[in-house]
Design a protein around this motif. Structure first.
Motif, PDB file in Angstrom:
ATOM      1  N   ILE A 113     -14.324  35.299   1.253  1.00 31.25           N
ATOM      2  CA  ILE A 113     -14.622  36.440   2.142  1.00 31.25           C
ATOM      3  C   ILE A 113     -14.445  37.754   1.381  1.00 31.25           C
ATOM      4  N   PHE A 114     -13.365  37.880   0.627  1.00 33.77           N
ATOM      5  CA  PHE A 114     -13.145  39.105  -0.136  1.00 33.77           C
ATOM      6  C   PHE A 114     -14.182  39.277  -1.245  1.00 33.77           C
ATOM      7  N   ALA A 115     -14.585  38.179  -1.892  1.00 30.61           N
ATOM      8  CA  ALA A 115     -15.618  38.263  -2.933  1.00 30.61           C
ATOM      9  C   ALA A 115     -16.954  38.694  -2.335  1.00 30.61           C
ATOM     10  N   ILE A 116     -17.284  38.177  -1.166  1.00 28.69           N
ATOM     11  CA  ILE A 116     -18.528  38.584  -0.496  1.00 28.69           C
ATOM     12  C   ILE A 116     -18.445  40.053  -0.099  1.00 28.69           C
ATOM     13  N   TYR A 117     -17.298  40.474   0.382  1.00 25.74           N
ATOM     14  CA  TYR A 117     -17.137  41.884   0.768  1.00 25.74           C
ATOM     15  C   TYR A 117     -17.304  42.805  -0.436  1.00 25.74           C
ATOM     16  N   PRO A 125       0.833  -1.200   0.000  1.00 30.19           N
ATOM     17  CA  PRO A 125       0.000   0.000   0.000  1.00 30.19           C
ATOM     18  C   PRO A 125       0.868   1.251   0.000  1.00 30.19           C
ATOM     19  N   LEU A 126       0.278   2.321  -0.531  1.00 27.15           N
ATOM     20  CA  LEU A 126       1.024   3.578  -0.562  1.00 27.15           C
ATOM     21  C   LEU A 126       1.259   4.038   0.867  1.00 27.15           C
ATOM     22  N   SER A 127       2.473   4.329   1.154  1.00 26.76           N
ATOM     23  CA  SER A 127       2.784   4.801   2.505  1.00 26.76           C
ATOM     24  C   SER A 127       2.911   6.310   2.489  1.00 26.76           C
ATOM     25  N   ARG A 128       2.525   6.906   3.580  1.00 28.91           N
ATOM     26  CA  ARG A 128       2.628   8.359   3.695  1.00 28.91           C
ATOM     27  C   ARG A 128       3.984   8.687   4.300  1.00 28.91           C
ATOM     28  N   SER A 129       4.750   9.417   3.540  1.00 24.19           N
ATOM     29  CA  SER A 129       6.047   9.833   4.049  1.00 24.19           C
ATOM     30  C   SER A 129       5.977  11.297   4.443  1.00 24.19           C
ATOM     31  N   LYS A 130       7.046  11.783   5.024  1.00 26.70           N
ATOM     32  CA  LYS A 130       7.091  13.186   5.423  1.00 26.70           C
ATOM     33  C   LYS A 130       7.159  14.104   4.220  1.00 26.70           C
ATOM     34  N   ASP A 131       7.516  13.560   3.059  1.00 31.27           N
ATOM     35  CA  ASP A 131       7.665  14.373   1.863  1.00 31.27           C
ATOM     36  C   ASP A 131       6.381  14.465   1.037  1.00 31.27           C
ATOM     37  N   ASP A 132       5.272  13.873   1.504  1.00 33.46           N
ATOM     38  CA  ASP A 132       4.059  13.911   0.699  1.00 33.46           C
ATOM     39  C   ASP A 132       3.433  15.301   0.745  1.00 33.46           C
ATOM     40  N   LEU A 133       2.393  15.492  -0.007  1.00 33.11           N
ATOM     41  CA  LEU A 133       1.781  16.811  -0.155  1.00 33.11           C
ATOM     42  C   LEU A 133       0.528  16.965   0.693  1.00 33.11           C
ATOM     43  N   SER A 134       0.521  16.400   1.883  1.00 27.16           N
ATOM     44  CA  SER A 134      -0.662  16.467   2.727  1.00 27.16           C
ATOM     45  C   SER A 134      -0.924  17.864   3.265  1.00 27.16           C
ATOM     46  N   TRP A 135       0.029  18.757   3.135  1.00 31.01           N
ATOM     47  CA  TRP A 135      -0.152  20.130   3.595  1.00 31.01           C
ATOM     48  C   TRP A 135      -0.899  20.987   2.580  1.00 31.01           C
ATOM     49  N   MET A 136      -1.055  20.496   1.351  1.00 28.89           N
ATOM     50  CA  MET A 136      -1.683  21.315   0.316  1.00 28.89           C
ATOM     51  C   MET A 136      -3.191  21.500   0.487  1.00 28.89           C
ATOM     52  N   PRO A 137      -3.982  20.482   0.841  1.00 26.20           N
ATOM     53  CA  PRO A 137      -5.420  20.729   1.006  1.00 26.20           C
ATOM     54  C   PRO A 137      -5.754  21.813   2.033  1.00 26.20           C
ATOM     55  N   PRO A 138      -5.106  21.850   3.202  1.00 23.12           N
ATOM     56  CA  PRO A 138      -5.423  22.960   4.115  1.00 23.12           C
ATOM     57  C   PRO A 138      -5.054  24.325   3.541  1.00 23.12           C
ATOM     58  N   ILE A 139      -3.952  24.397   2.811  1.00 26.33           N
ATOM     59  CA  ILE A 139      -3.566  25.668   2.191  1.00 26.33           C
ATOM     60  C   ILE A 139      -4.608  26.079   1.152  1.00 26.33           C
ATOM     61  N   GLY A 140      -5.069  25.131   0.355  1.00 28.94           N
ATOM     62  CA  GLY A 140      -6.111  25.416  -0.635  1.00 28.94           C
ATOM     63  C   GLY A 140      -7.417  25.855   0.016  1.00 28.94           C
ATOM     64  N   ALA A 141      -7.770  25.210   1.130  1.00 26.23           N
ATOM     65  CA  ALA A 141      -8.992  25.589   1.844  1.00 26.23           C
ATOM     66  C   ALA A 141      -8.884  26.993   2.422  1.00 26.23           C
ATOM     67  N   ILE A 142      -7.727  27.320   2.978  1.00 28.48           N
ATOM     68  CA  ILE A 142      -7.528  28.672   3.524  1.00 28.48           C
ATOM     69  C   ILE A 142      -7.609  29.705   2.400  1.00 28.48           C
ATOM     70  N   PHE A 143      -6.987  29.421   1.266  1.00 31.01           N
ATOM     71  CA  PHE A 143      -7.054  30.332   0.124  1.00 31.01           C
ATOM     72  C   PHE A 143      -8.501  30.520  -0.327  1.00 31.01           C
ATOM     73  N   LEU A 144      -9.256  29.425  -0.433  1.00 24.03           N
ATOM     74  CA  LEU A 144     -10.654  29.504  -0.852  1.00 24.03           C
ATOM     75  C   LEU A 144     -11.485  30.314   0.136  1.00 24.03           C
ATOM     76  N   ILE A 145     -11.260  30.128   1.416  1.00 21.61           N
ATOM     77  CA  ILE A 145     -12.003  30.876   2.435  1.00 21.61           C
ATOM     78  C   ILE A 145     -11.718  32.368   2.334  1.00 21.61           C
ATOM     79  N   PHE A 146     -10.441  32.744   2.261  1.00 22.62           N
ATOM     80  CA  PHE A 146     -10.108  34.169   2.164  1.00 22.62           C
ATOM     81  C   PHE A 146     -10.619  34.775   0.863  1.00 22.62           C
ATOM     82  N   ASN A 147     -10.493  34.041  -0.232  1.00 19.49           N
ATOM     83  CA  ASN A 147     -10.979  34.530  -1.518  1.00 19.49           C
ATOM     84  C   ASN A 147     -12.493  34.730  -1.471  1.00 19.49           C
TER      85      ASN A 147
END
Length: 123
Positions: A41-45, A17-39
């Motif tokens: 909020i600004f669009a609503i404003y 099975p695919l193993s999760r290493s420290k080098d995987d991109l698991s940090w990207m979904p939270p960054i994308g979610a934060i970007f979407l939330i801020f974007n």
């Protein structure tokens, strides 16, 4: 009696099975979610005086979040319950497509882009 290699049945080998290493991109979904939330909020404003646009932004974000949740649930589901998740994925994707088409049509009919407008004739 000795068995030949062709007659000996070996257990079927499956890839590990695919193993999760420290080098995987698991940090990207939270960054994308934060970007979407801020974007969002600004669009609503920026659209605070246009209620249909604010409603569209909120509905699109809810549908997108549900689409991502459905995709994750589909990936983790058993074979028996995958069909239910496929229906919700297709429904949310269709809803988002129709919503964006409606928004694009509304923007194009408001005077931003209109192909039937002609330049005034010069006499």
């Amino acid at each position: 009696m000795k068995q030949s290699a062709a007659q000996t049945k070996l257990p079927q080998q499956h890839p590990p099975p695919l193993s999760r290493s420290k080098d995987d991109l698991s940090w990207m979904p939270p960054i994308g979610a934060i970007f979407l939330i801020f974007n969002s909020i600004f669009a609503i404003y920026r659209s605070r005086d246009d209620i249909p646009t604010v409603v569209f932004i909120i509905a699109a974000n809810i549908a997108l979040a549900f689409l991502f949740w459905s995709i994750r649930a589909h990936e983790n589901a058993s074979k028996e319950s995958k069909q239910k998740h496929k229906i919700s994925i297709w429904s949310m994707a269709t809803l988002l497509n129709v919503g964006f088409a409606w928004k694009a049509r509304r923007a194009s009919s408001s005077g931003w882009v209109h192909s039937s407008r002609r330049a005034p004739e010069i006499s």
